[in-house]
Design an enzyme around this catalytic site. Structure first.
Site, PDB file in Angstrom:
ATOM      1  N   GLU A  45      -2.623  -1.786  -4.855  1.00 23.13           N
ATOM      2  CA  GLU A  45      -3.834  -1.054  -5.207  1.00 23.13           C
ATOM      3  C   GLU A  45      -3.534  -0.058  -6.319  1.00 23.13           C
ATOM      4  O   GLU A  45      -2.482   0.574  -6.325  1.00 23.13           O
ATOM      5  CB  GLU A  45      -4.341  -0.315  -3.966  1.00 23.13           C
ATOM      6  CG  GLU A  45      -5.709   0.291  -4.127  1.00 23.13           C
ATOM      7  CD  GLU A  45      -6.243   0.858  -2.828  1.00 23.13           C
ATOM      8  OE1 GLU A  45      -6.517   2.065  -2.799  1.00 23.13           O
ATOM      9  OE2 GLU A  45      -6.373   0.093  -1.859  1.00 23.13           O
ATOM     10  N   ASP A  78       0.879  -1.171   0.000  1.00 26.03           N
ATOM     11  CA  ASP A  78       0.000   0.000   0.000  1.00 26.03           C
ATOM     12  C   ASP A  78       0.915   1.219   0.000  1.00 26.03           C
ATOM     13  O   ASP A  78       1.380   1.651   1.048  1.00 26.03           O
ATOM     14  CB  ASP A  78      -0.905  -0.004   1.235  1.00 26.03           C
ATOM     15  CG  ASP A  78      -1.802   1.223   1.292  1.00 26.03           C
ATOM     16  OD1 ASP A  78      -2.243   1.696   0.228  1.00 26.03           O
ATOM     17  OD2 ASP A  78      -2.059   1.714   2.408  1.00 26.03           O
ATOM     18  N   HIS A  83      -2.135   1.010   6.968  1.00 31.65           N
ATOM     19  CA  HIS A  83      -1.445   0.759   5.698  1.00 31.65           C
ATOM     20  C   HIS A  83      -1.011  -0.706   5.582  1.00 31.65           C
ATOM     21  O   HIS A  83      -1.033  -1.280   4.496  1.00 31.65           O
ATOM     22  CB  HIS A  83      -0.227   1.675   5.547  1.00 31.65           C
ATOM     23  CG  HIS A  83      -0.579   3.123   5.537  1.00 31.65           C
ATOM     24  ND1 HIS A  83      -1.241   3.721   4.490  1.00 31.65           N
ATOM     25  CD2 HIS A  83      -0.381   4.096   6.459  1.00 31.65           C
ATOM     26  CE1 HIS A  83      -1.431   4.996   4.765  1.00 31.65           C
ATOM     27  NE2 HIS A  83      -0.915   5.253   5.955  1.00 31.65           N
TER      28      HIS A  83
END
Length: 178
Positions: free
Chosen positions: A81, A21, A154
């Site tokens: 992501e 992330d 995170h």
């Protein structure tokens, strides 16, 4: 210095997936394996950079730590992501830069990357594309058999990206061990 939580002190011998992330201030990471229809959390944490450092120094710190994780665990697959553009263009730019050095480290390590939209990750982990952050965190905890929700956020997001990589069947070598 980043937060580091290890599920096991022994070196990973099974194929694993790394989830990332990316962010300039905090880049979450999570390393998981999957075999015999069971997920195992190997390590997770966050790479923190200090705001007083020059931009290049912060990016180098992220690159170096991700490279260390790749060297240590030798993942063949990664989940990350896709970039989500919010209203803050400055924040989006720094996340893009952090994402770039992460992708570079993964490419140099020969790691195959799967990129997923936030709703795809939510759906792959919870079954609900519009799941709330807390629902995703609880699902990560349950799927990985953890005693508590991974912190910081995170790290939980990175673990969710790694779970997504496996749940969507978007894996090569790791899938062979299922």
């Amino acid at each position: 210095m980043g937060i580091l939580k290890a599920a096991s002190s022994k070196k990973n011998l099974r194929p694993c997936v790394i989830g990332i992330d990316p962010g300039l201030a905090n880049t979450g990471y999570g390393i998981i394996s999957f075999s015999n229809n069971r997920f195992e959390c190997i390590e997770y944490g966050s790479i923190s950079t200090e705001p007083h450092l020059l931009q290049g120094e912060r990016l180098l710190k992220i690159f170096d730590k991700v490279s260390e994780l790749i060297e240590k665990y030798r993942p063949k697959e990664a989940g990350i992501e896709t970039l989500y553009f919010a209203k803050n263009a400055t924040s989006a730019m720094s996340v893009s830069e952090a994402r770039g050095v992460v992708l570079l480290a993964l490419a140099q390590g020969g790691v195959r990357v799967g990129e997923y939209a936030p709703n795809s990750i939510k759906k792959a982990v919870t079954g609900i594309a519009q799941a709330e952050k807390r629902q995703v965190q609880e699902a990560v905890k349950l799927i990985l058999g953890l005693k508590e929700i991974p912190r910081p956020d995170h790290a939980a997001d990175a673990l969710a990206a790694a779970i997504t990589k496996i749940n969507l069947g978007d894996v090569g070598e790791v899938r062979a061990y299922v």
